[in-house]
Design a protein around this motif. Structure first.
Motif, mmCIF file in Angstrom:
data_model
loop_
_atom_site.group_PDB
_atom_site.id
_atom_site.type_symbol
_atom_site.label_atom_id
_atom_site.label_comp_id
_atom_site.label_asym_id
_atom_site.label_seq_id
_atom_site.Cartn_x
_atom_site.Cartn_y
_atom_site.Cartn_z
ATOM 1 N N GLY A 10 -59.450 64.607 14.903
ATOM 2 C CA GLY A 10 -58.861 65.985 14.970
ATOM 3 C C GLY A 10 -59.175 66.911 13.984
ATOM 4 O O GLY A 10 -58.345 67.776 13.674
ATOM 5 N N ALA A 11 -60.442 67.050 13.723
ATOM 6 C CA ALA A 11 -60.784 68.201 12.846
ATOM 7 C C ALA A 11 -60.691 69.617 12.989
ATOM 8 O O ALA A 11 -60.485 70.501 12.195
ATOM 9 N N THR A 12 -60.475 69.930 14.322
ATOM 10 C CA THR A 12 -60.600 71.217 14.913
ATOM 11 C C THR A 12 -59.135 71.915 14.769
ATOM 12 O O THR A 12 -58.865 72.862 15.122
ATOM 13 N N GLY A 13 -57.946 70.661 14.598
ATOM 14 C CA GLY A 13 -56.773 71.227 14.708
ATOM 15 C C GLY A 13 -56.300 71.679 13.311
ATOM 16 O O GLY A 13 -57.022 71.889 12.248
ATOM 17 N N SER A 14 -54.894 72.062 13.307
ATOM 18 C CA SER A 14 -54.530 73.023 11.994
ATOM 19 C C SER A 14 -54.702 71.922 10.596
ATOM 20 O O SER A 14 -55.234 72.369 9.738
ATOM 21 N N ALA A 37 -63.215 66.149 17.978
ATOM 22 C CA ALA A 37 -62.591 67.324 18.475
ATOM 23 C C ALA A 37 -62.315 66.877 20.172
ATOM 24 O O ALA A 37 -62.763 66.082 20.612
ATOM 25 N N ASN A 40 -62.314 72.035 21.651
ATOM 26 C CA ASN A 40 -63.134 73.069 20.782
ATOM 27 C C ASN A 40 -64.188 72.728 20.179
ATOM 28 O O ASN A 40 -64.551 72.399 19.170
ATOM 29 N N ALA A 102 -55.187 62.806 12.522
ATOM 30 C CA ALA A 102 -54.482 64.125 12.688
ATOM 31 C C ALA A 102 -54.692 64.793 14.193
ATOM 32 O O ALA A 102 -55.089 65.775 14.480
ATOM 33 N N GLY A 105 -50.102 63.902 19.180
ATOM 34 C CA GLY A 105 -49.808 63.040 19.909
ATOM 35 C C GLY A 105 -50.207 61.591 19.924
ATOM 36 O O GLY A 105 -51.023 61.065 19.143
ATOM 37 N N ALA A 107 -52.322 60.235 21.801
ATOM 38 C CA ALA A 107 -53.862 59.983 21.812
ATOM 39 C C ALA A 107 -54.442 59.427 20.542
ATOM 40 O O ALA A 107 -55.544 58.841 20.583
ATOM 41 N N LYS A 127 -47.590 61.762 13.653
ATOM 42 C CA LYS A 127 -46.516 61.134 13.266
ATOM 43 C C LYS A 127 -46.085 60.179 14.374
ATOM 44 O O LYS A 127 -45.303 59.196 14.366
ATOM 45 N N GLU A 128 -46.746 60.049 15.510
ATOM 46 C CA GLU A 128 -46.404 59.622 17.011
ATOM 47 C C GLU A 128 -46.819 58.014 16.704
ATOM 48 O O GLU A 128 -46.316 57.457 17.223
ATOM 49 N N GLY A 215 -50.041 73.521 14.646
ATOM 50 C CA GLY A 215 -50.547 73.468 16.268
ATOM 51 C C GLY A 215 -49.347 73.719 17.098
ATOM 52 O O GLY A 215 -47.962 73.746 16.706
HETATM 53 P P1 NDP Z 1 -53.389 70.912 16.550
HETATM 54 O O1 NDP Z 1 -52.704 70.768 17.859
HETATM 55 O O2 NDP Z 1 -53.497 71.918 15.741
HETATM 56 O O3 NDP Z 1 -54.674 69.955 16.422
HETATM 57 C C1 NDP Z 1 -54.711 68.746 17.250
HETATM 58 C C2 NDP Z 1 -55.952 68.159 17.022
HETATM 59 O O4 NDP Z 1 -56.198 66.968 17.776
HETATM 60 C C3 NDP Z 1 -57.091 68.989 17.376
HETATM 61 O O5 NDP Z 1 -58.498 68.509 16.714
HETATM 62 C C4 NDP Z 1 -57.479 68.475 19.037
HETATM 63 O O6 NDP Z 1 -58.805 68.745 19.634
HETATM 64 C C5 NDP Z 1 -57.321 67.081 18.792
HETATM 65 N N1 NDP Z 1 -56.878 66.427 20.281
HETATM 66 C C6 NDP Z 1 -55.942 66.896 20.847
HETATM 67 N N2 NDP Z 1 -55.672 66.125 22.046
HETATM 68 C C7 NDP Z 1 -56.527 65.038 21.948
HETATM 69 C C8 NDP Z 1 -57.047 64.021 22.597
HETATM 70 N N3 NDP Z 1 -56.496 63.604 23.873
HETATM 71 N N4 NDP Z 1 -57.927 63.021 22.239
HETATM 72 C C9 NDP Z 1 -58.414 63.334 20.800
HETATM 73 N N5 NDP Z 1 -58.416 64.597 20.311
HETATM 74 C C10 NDP Z 1 -57.354 65.479 20.749
HETATM 75 O O7 NDP Z 1 -52.365 69.765 15.745
HETATM 76 P P2 NDP Z 1 -51.725 69.518 14.210
HETATM 77 O O8 NDP Z 1 -53.171 69.789 13.339
HETATM 78 O O9 NDP Z 1 -50.874 70.685 13.924
HETATM 79 O O10 NDP Z 1 -51.142 68.512 14.055
HETATM 80 C C11 NDP Z 1 -51.792 67.222 14.291
HETATM 81 C C12 NDP Z 1 -50.956 66.260 13.808
HETATM 82 O O11 NDP Z 1 -50.448 66.173 12.554
HETATM 83 C C13 NDP Z 1 -49.684 65.857 14.967
HETATM 84 O O12 NDP Z 1 -49.408 64.650 14.988
HETATM 85 C C14 NDP Z 1 -48.608 66.569 14.211
HETATM 86 O O13 NDP Z 1 -47.367 66.277 14.356
HETATM 87 C C15 NDP Z 1 -48.919 66.057 12.593
HETATM 88 N N6 NDP Z 1 -48.595 67.061 11.509
HETATM 89 C C16 NDP Z 1 -49.105 68.584 11.477
HETATM 90 C C17 NDP Z 1 -48.422 69.308 10.697
HETATM 91 C C18 NDP Z 1 -48.942 70.723 10.575
HETATM 92 O O14 NDP Z 1 -48.780 71.345 9.560
HETATM 93 N N7 NDP Z 1 -49.759 71.212 11.495
HETATM 94 C C19 NDP Z 1 -47.475 68.818 9.684
HETATM 95 C C20 NDP Z 1 -47.222 67.645 9.607
HETATM 96 C C21 NDP Z 1 -47.636 66.491 10.491
HETATM 97 P P3 NDP Z 1 -59.086 70.120 19.985
HETATM 98 O O15 NDP Z 1 -58.642 71.256 19.188
HETATM 99 O O16 NDP Z 1 -60.708 70.067 19.949
HETATM 100 O O17 NDP Z 1 -58.593 70.442 21.376
#
Ligand code: NDP
Length: 401
Positions: A10-14, A37, A40, A102, A105, A107, A127-128, A215
């Motif tokens: 989940g490198a591309t997320g927050s 990713a 993205n 990271a 969900g 996934a 956390k899921e 996110g």
């Molecule tokens: P984001 O939505 O910002 O990022 C999610 C990441 O997961 C992205 O890299 C996305 O890829 C990837 N992704 C989404 N769906 C799939 C899938 N079906 N298969 C593979 N990869 C997938 O989420 P956050 O970074 O905010 O949160 C990530 C986790 O950390 C969550 O479980 C959240 O509850 C937990 N968390 C987050 C906090 C925060 O401050 N953000 C704080 C504490 C916990 P792409 O972007 O390329 O689509």
């Protein structure tokens, strides 16, 4: 010490982006081995180029072609792996030391299990995994001799306030010196909104978190406090604490990230700016402290620390989580799955904001009333998760019709 090879699921997320920022401060300590990713691919290309990742994981062949097309000339392509199999393989890769979990969900479940079975240091942001798989996941961690470090800021805060002998372990019973855990919550963007107006709030408003940048899914979960509910369940598993010893307190400033109350009445808390780089740096450096890139918190800019009791009428999702934890693992899996579905439908404007908790409650009632399943392993969890999603979609559809 040898450079730690890090895999970021989940490198591309927050969280993923923040992790890369912290890693970039410590080129002597960490190397990026793998990045993953989903949608993205443009950002993945940039991240892989800058971090010199050796492997990337994308969801399918189309994304692989896109990655290959976008890759700039001048350096060889990283190895590209595909799909859930690719995610599991990088999480368990013999070259990887640390896995940042990271992906948002359920996934994330298969790859986090792979990391556990392969004995990695798991920095658990997702956390899921604990909510849905609880004991089954912890067993995988124990059998695989993995190390589990919580990154969610509340659990990370509690972890930092625990007695020293609990450092680096996942306990199987409550520590006798701890009276209760106190999870703090910001209360989200609708903490003071008149209840009648909750009917009409939009996804954009729900995603506007007052203190954290996150996110979309977790931002909506913060508004409903489903997020805190998931964290109660997560805390139950991480610290072997019963639900009645986990208290949720609204703390609108988000400076105290959580607390541990001991039997002598002392309360230890962990404070800091609401910035995920701090818990990420803690997990990466553990047991040492390393620079997170954060400057000092300006205490004079914050002249008060407030605490409020959450109103369960405003935040029914919190009540549902406590009830699910008391009911069964089936209820917890269903809670998580139904919430993901309902939040997604809300973000698409298919259901209204109050429908989110209503759909979750309906789905739990339906599933718990009909399923007396024993969850023996990950496959059982995934199968139950899929059924709960189907049911939740039907309840969402009924509300949209
Ligand atoms: P984001 O939505 O910002 O990022 C999610 C990441 O997961 C992205 O890299 C996305 O890829 C990837 N992704 C989404 N769906 C799939 C899938 N079906 N298969 C593979 N990869 C997938 O989420 P956050 O970074 O905010 O949160 C990530 C986790 O950390 C969550 O479980 C959240 O509850 C937990 N968390 C987050 C906090 C925060 O401050 N953000 C704080 C504490 C916990 P792409 O972007 O390329 O689509």
């Amino acid at each position: 010490m040898k450079t730690q090879q890090v895999c970021i699921l989940g490198a591309t997320g927050s969280i993923g982006r923040n992790t890369l920022e912290v890693i970039a401060l410590h080129p002597d300590k960490f190397s990026v081995y793998a990045l993953t990713a989903f949608n993205n691919i443009e950002m993945l290309v940039r991240q892989a180029w800058e971090s010199r990742a050796r492997v990337v994981v994308v969801p399918d062949d189309t994304a692989k072609r896109r990655f290959t097309t976008l890759w700039p000339e001048g350096r060889p392509l990283p190895e590209i792996r595909i799909g859930q199999e690719g995610l599991c393989s990088v999480a368990a890769d013999p070259d990887v030391d640390v896995v940042m979990a990271a992906i948002v969900g359920a996934a994330c479940l298969p790859s986090v299990f792979s990391a556990a079975e392969a004995g990695k240091r798991i920095l658990l942001a997702n956390k899921e995994a604990l909510v849905a798989a609880g004991e089954i996941f912890l067993n995988a961690v124990r059998v695989g001799s993995a190390q589990l470090l919580p990154i969610d800021s509340e659990h990370n805060a509690i972890y930092q306030c625990l007695p020293a002998e609990l450092s680096g372990v996942v306990p199987d019973q409550p520590h006798q010196s701890i009276r209760r855990l106190i999870l703090t919550a910001s209360g989200g963007p609708f903490r003071t909104l008149p209840l009648a107006e909750l009917e009409d709030v939009t996804p954009e408003q729900a995603c506007l978190h007052p203190n954290w940048v996150m996110g979309k899914k977790i931002s909506v979960d913060s508004a409903t406090m489903a997020n805190k509910g998931l964290e109660v369940i997560e805390a139950h598993w991480l610290f072997a604490m019963p639900a009645d010893k986990i208290t949720v307190v609204i703390h609108p400033q988000s400076l105290i990230h959580s607390m541990v109350e001991y039997i002598d009445g002392s309360i230890l808390s962990q404070m800091g700016a609401p910035d995920m780089r701090a818990p990420i740096a803690y997990g990466l450096g553990f047991p040492d402290r390393i620079d997170s890139g954060l400057s000092s918190l300006d205490l004079f800019a914050n002249d008060s620390l407030g605490f409020e009791r959450p109103c369960l009428q405003r935040f029914p999702a919190l009540r549902l989580a406590y009830e699910a934890l008391e009911t069964s693992q089936v209820a917890c899996v269903t809670l998580n799955a139904a919430n993901e579905v309902a939040v997604d439908k809300f973000l698409q404007n298919k259901i209204r904001y109050p429908d989110i908790a209503a759909v979750v409650e309906q789905t739990i009632d339906y599933m718990v009333g009909r399923r007396h399943t024993t969850l023996a392993g990950l496959d059982d969890v995934l199968s139950l998760d899929a059924t709960a999603r189907t049911i939740a979609k039907e309840f969402c559809f009924a509300r949209n019709a």
